[in-house]
Design a protein around this motif. Sequence first.
Motif, mmCIF file in Angstrom:
data_model
loop_
_atom_site.group_PDB
_atom_site.id
_atom_site.type_symbol
_atom_site.label_atom_id
_atom_site.label_comp_id
_atom_site.label_asym_id
_atom_site.label_seq_id
_atom_site.Cartn_x
_atom_site.Cartn_y
_atom_site.Cartn_z
ATOM 1 N N LEU B 230 -6.936 7.668 1.056
ATOM 2 C CA LEU B 230 -5.916 8.378 0.798
ATOM 3 C C LEU B 230 -4.340 7.952 1.274
ATOM 4 O O LEU B 230 -3.583 8.690 1.783
ATOM 5 C CB LEU B 230 -5.916 9.903 1.376
ATOM 6 N N ALA B 231 -4.111 6.545 1.290
ATOM 7 C CA ALA B 231 -3.180 6.077 2.046
ATOM 8 C C ALA B 231 -2.425 5.240 0.910
ATOM 9 O O ALA B 231 -2.892 4.105 0.504
ATOM 10 C CB ALA B 231 -3.516 5.153 3.325
ATOM 11 N N MET B 232 -1.237 5.625 0.480
ATOM 12 C CA MET B 232 -0.705 4.775 -0.714
ATOM 13 C C MET B 232 0.482 4.136 0.031
ATOM 14 O O MET B 232 1.393 4.508 0.409
ATOM 15 C CB MET B 232 -0.128 5.906 -1.665
ATOM 16 N N VAL B 233 0.246 2.714 -0.219
ATOM 17 C CA VAL B 233 1.174 1.742 0.426
ATOM 18 C C VAL B 233 2.292 1.543 -0.627
ATOM 19 O O VAL B 233 2.250 1.703 -1.740
ATOM 20 C CB VAL B 233 0.516 0.327 0.514
ATOM 21 N N GLY B 234 3.419 1.678 -0.074
ATOM 22 C CA GLY B 234 4.760 1.497 -0.672
ATOM 23 C C GLY B 234 5.579 0.491 -0.768
ATOM 24 O O GLY B 234 6.376 0.090 -1.713
ATOM 25 N N SER B 235 5.436 -0.219 0.348
ATOM 26 C CA SER B 235 6.088 -1.417 0.294
ATOM 27 C C SER B 235 5.759 -2.186 1.514
ATOM 28 O O SER B 235 5.045 -1.825 2.215
ATOM 29 C CB SER B 235 7.679 -1.457 0.648
ATOM 30 N N ILE B 236 5.858 -3.889 1.463
ATOM 31 C CA ILE B 236 5.542 -4.709 2.499
ATOM 32 C C ILE B 236 6.681 -5.141 3.242
ATOM 33 O O ILE B 236 7.696 -5.442 2.614
ATOM 34 C CB ILE B 236 4.625 -5.855 1.787
ATOM 35 N N GLU B 237 6.766 -5.039 4.512
ATOM 36 C CA GLU B 237 7.790 -5.285 5.322
ATOM 37 C C GLU B 237 8.024 -6.697 5.666
ATOM 38 O O GLU B 237 6.629 -7.280 5.894
ATOM 39 C CB GLU B 237 7.772 -4.449 6.596
ATOM 40 N N HIS B 238 9.102 -7.508 5.903
ATOM 41 C CA HIS B 238 8.805 -8.823 6.583
ATOM 42 C C HIS B 238 9.923 -8.928 7.410
ATOM 43 O O HIS B 238 10.952 -8.108 7.715
ATOM 44 C CB HIS B 238 8.868 -9.809 5.135
ATOM 45 N N ASP B 239 9.906 -10.309 8.257
ATOM 46 C CA ASP B 239 11.027 -10.298 9.358
ATOM 47 C C ASP B 239 12.236 -11.177 8.834
ATOM 48 O O ASP B 239 12.223 -11.679 7.724
ATOM 49 C CB ASP B 239 10.299 -10.913 10.564
ATOM 50 N N ARG B 254 3.369 11.989 5.198
ATOM 51 C CA ARG B 254 4.576 11.366 5.797
ATOM 52 C C ARG B 254 4.303 9.495 5.875
ATOM 53 O O ARG B 254 3.115 9.125 5.616
ATOM 54 C CB ARG B 254 4.579 11.871 7.200
ATOM 55 N N TRP B 255 5.415 9.085 5.769
ATOM 56 C CA TRP B 255 5.430 7.707 5.850
ATOM 57 C C TRP B 255 5.096 7.064 7.165
ATOM 58 O O TRP B 255 5.738 7.323 8.072
ATOM 59 C CB TRP B 255 6.773 7.165 5.117
ATOM 60 N N ARG B 256 4.367 6.004 6.870
ATOM 61 C CA ARG B 256 3.809 5.396 8.511
ATOM 62 C C ARG B 256 3.819 3.896 8.213
ATOM 63 O O ARG B 256 4.100 3.378 7.100
ATOM 64 C CB ARG B 256 2.305 5.694 8.811
#
Lengths: 309, 524, 215
Positions: B230-239, B254-256
């Motif tokens: 039940l965890a919808m990934v919305g985006s991938i973060e990069h440095d 909530r977004w985590r």
Amino acid sequence: MRRVPAAEARRRALASLQVTARSLNEKYSLNAPARTPDPEWRNAVGRKLNLSSALLSLSVLADSGLEHYRGSFQNRLMYLPLAVSAATVAASLFGIADARAKSHAVRDGLYVLAGLTGATGLGFHGYNVMKRPGGLSWLNLFYAAPVGAPMALLLAGVLGRGAERIRDDEACTILGYPAGKALGLVTSAGLAGTVAEAGLLHFRGAFQNPGMFLPVVVPPAAAGLLTTAQFRPGNIMRRAAKLGLRLTALLGFAGVGFHAYGISRNMGGWRNWSQNILNGPPLPAPPSFTGLALAGLAALSLIERGSHD
Amino acid sequence: MHEYPEGQPVDFAIIGTGAGGGTLACKLAEYGFSVVAFDAGPYWRPLEDFASDEMHQSKLYWTDPRIVDGDNPIQLGANNSGKSVGGSTVHFAMVSLRFRPEWFKSRSQLGYAVDWPLDWREMWNYYTEVEQVLNISGPLRYPWGPKRPRYPYRPHELNAAALVLAEGAEALGIDWTPTPLATLSAPHGLAHPCVYRGMCVIGCSTNAKQSVLLTWLPRALTAGAEIRDLAMVGSIEHDHAGLATGVHYLRDGRWRFQRARNVVVAGYAIETPRLLLNSASAKFPDGLANSSGLVGKNLMVQSNQAVWGVMDREIRSYKGPPSLAITEHWNYTDEGKDFHGGYSYMSQGPLPIVWGTTQASKRGLWGQALLDAMENYNHQVGLKIVGETLPRERNRVTLSDERDQYGLRIPRVTYSFCDNDKRLIAHSLKFMRQALEVVDAHDIWDEDDDTCHLNGTARMGDDPASSVVNADCRCWDIPNLWICDGSVFPTVGGVNPSLTIQAIACRTADRIRAMARRGELPSL
Amino acid sequence: MTERYPGYNVLHKRNSVSWNDQTRAVIDARCGIDPDFHQFCDEAEWKTLRSLCDHIIPQPLDRPVKAPIAAIIDQKLYGGKGDGYRDAHLPEQDKAWRLGLAAVDAEAMAACEKPFCELSADQQHWLLGKIQRGQASSEAWQDMPPAIFFAKRLLHDIVSAYYAHPASWNEIGFGGPASPRGYVRMNFDRRDPWEAAEASPGREDQARVENERVG
């Protein structure tokens, strides 16, 4: 090369065969001088064989009842093995109870009928396999009419006939051969066929439970020992064969328990009996082993008696 | 289940737990890496949670909004998606086939499309590994292709629908076989064998189906992986350096953010490109891993056309797994074709809603005409292809301006058959019609516009200019970003893709372990 | 019209091993749907929707329990759960239905000066045929192509709702829920005793007897 006339060649071949047969006879004393065990003893052996026939035909009655019900009795002939095996059970029970040391025409006739029905069944089941797409294929051997199943009825007939012959024949022979050896051979062949059947179906089940190896290990060992015991006189061999056959007889009963457990391993277990008794492992099949093992034990006692006399 | 804190980076954050992600999660965890695998759907317990009901079980499908267009807008939802831990393997038809070896080099050996950067002999071993894990029930002798080891379980009994395929194939002189299926034909461990209830594609409540949910994931948990459902990934973060640092996901309203040393995208051929495109940033304005411009392009369905007819004999195809018999004749025969590629065809067993909507949507039946046709339900038979389609850049996944319940831009899926695809379809319909005619089916009609499976929107290759990932499923642009699902297929072949996806995942895990041991993965 | 499976009622299996608790709960809820209850549709839409359902799926008048098709659709639209895709030519399903119901009525008014629900069966049939063929001209459709709405929304939703209901399973001889008990006999012309028996000509009475034993 000089041409030998055909008739001459046949004569020579026949002569050499006769020589071979004579030497085999002498070596294994297949036509040993007749001994005369007492009638009571012969009747006791006959009753043992009746018991083995009873078990085999009971197994056929229950198994073909279930399997042909599963097949919706699509063909009227599918009722036949039920009727014949039921009659064979009755005849065998009569034989077990019969204290008279002689054969009975009705029993004898029913055993012949059982044998013929079994042989016919083999033909029908073979046809059922062949007519499906794929013909003689693993898939059809797994799921079409089981080729080996009618053999149990054929064996019930043959062993029953043996029971009758022994009662009648003071020389204790069947078709001119010592009864012990003849029955031993029939039993070994029957065990081989039944093992093939169990092996095929347990292979279908991917031998998913180690217990499924038992019927392809124990009965072949027993059959091997029984065959050896016929040609190699000696107490140790006979004792080993007896042990193997007793284990096989036990396994036949234990198999019902294993199969009952197998049924419980299907979805819904025994609560869902209306499906699982048909789709799970066949409950009535394993006692065929017991029936055959008892026949083997009877054969052994005949052989034993023969060697003591 | 082991649980990892969000603030500390795990070795691998895997997005998606289906054939690609679930398999990879298991293998990586067993190789000692710390793994958190995310799925937007719930972690079902089939014995308790599944009902025997077509409508109710739509809870297994990905039913978030998506827009379809093109000349042949494809049906999504039930057909080819899953929103469950285990992905669409929770409701797949369990057909477990190997690629024809030549397909891995279809450009150089068969003269069409592109080559894979993989060798079939290596894949043959990974296929074996997967078949063993899934306890495939299959024939003792497979009629086509190079020798393969014996399937762990024996084939299932055929139902009447499958026997029709067999009779037709024999009459036309081609080979057929019981289908290798990922459902038990005998007990295994605690699992019951198949009871032939015929509801495989709405979720198996027997637990006979060897889905990712029941095979790889229990092993993954034992090995210490965490499955975050039940965890919808919305985006991938990069440095700033352009390396992935973790994933933003919505859970419990909530977004985590989960930090990770490596991110694996395994969302299948729509959600994978959607996530990469939705993760666009100042550094990667066209989306992640998209320097080739190919993310979302070369979407390949498989053609799923059928010929249906009515038999005088009762068929009752609702019993047993739907596709118990198959012929791969036209996958392995190249003569007599006016098209590139191949197709297999299988027997069918549609449940009432699917069958009703097929009659209504595909034949345009309604009113008494529909009810009359539906009365033949127990006499109808069908043969349906899984056909190869060629990769075309115009077939693609893009982002719509509409947003879904998560506030994320929804995918637009554009699809049109090309001329080669249409010639393949025409060939198959003609052949299958004969296969039904020879067994005396009547009222035969063609269902000519269905599709199945989704592949190819982040293809693998040897050249960064013409592919998104390399043979190890590693993105050319971002070395700690991986893609492991059907999206990486350069071509699709004429077989169901799940076995190949799992084989690729096994290979990827082995490659990751080998590279990590050699110190070639600096993030680990 | 004679029934193909006389006397077959899949609900007789409700308490058998063919059904488990989860399935009982789901099917009980569906059978308990009040055929007149609606939350999504207003009264005009509801009348049109019901007439559409009756016409697309003409359930026999003497059927004791009819599938509440319109109510199932209303419930789906009110709940907002989609199919997972929509043709780019169509708006979201709730908007498409509101637009479509209004347009069907507008077509009826334009052609016959009556709302759709008051048309005769023949008129309804004629009008729906026109819509299916895309020969509709009302402004009320706005940008939505009538033929696509008809095939992908109207037919799809009505037919899906009907074949989700046990009444339809009885009609086509479907075995219905099957867990934990599945099936045994899979060959041609074979049925398990817990499956519907077909009334082939001359076997109607026997089929009825067999169907009454199903459980």
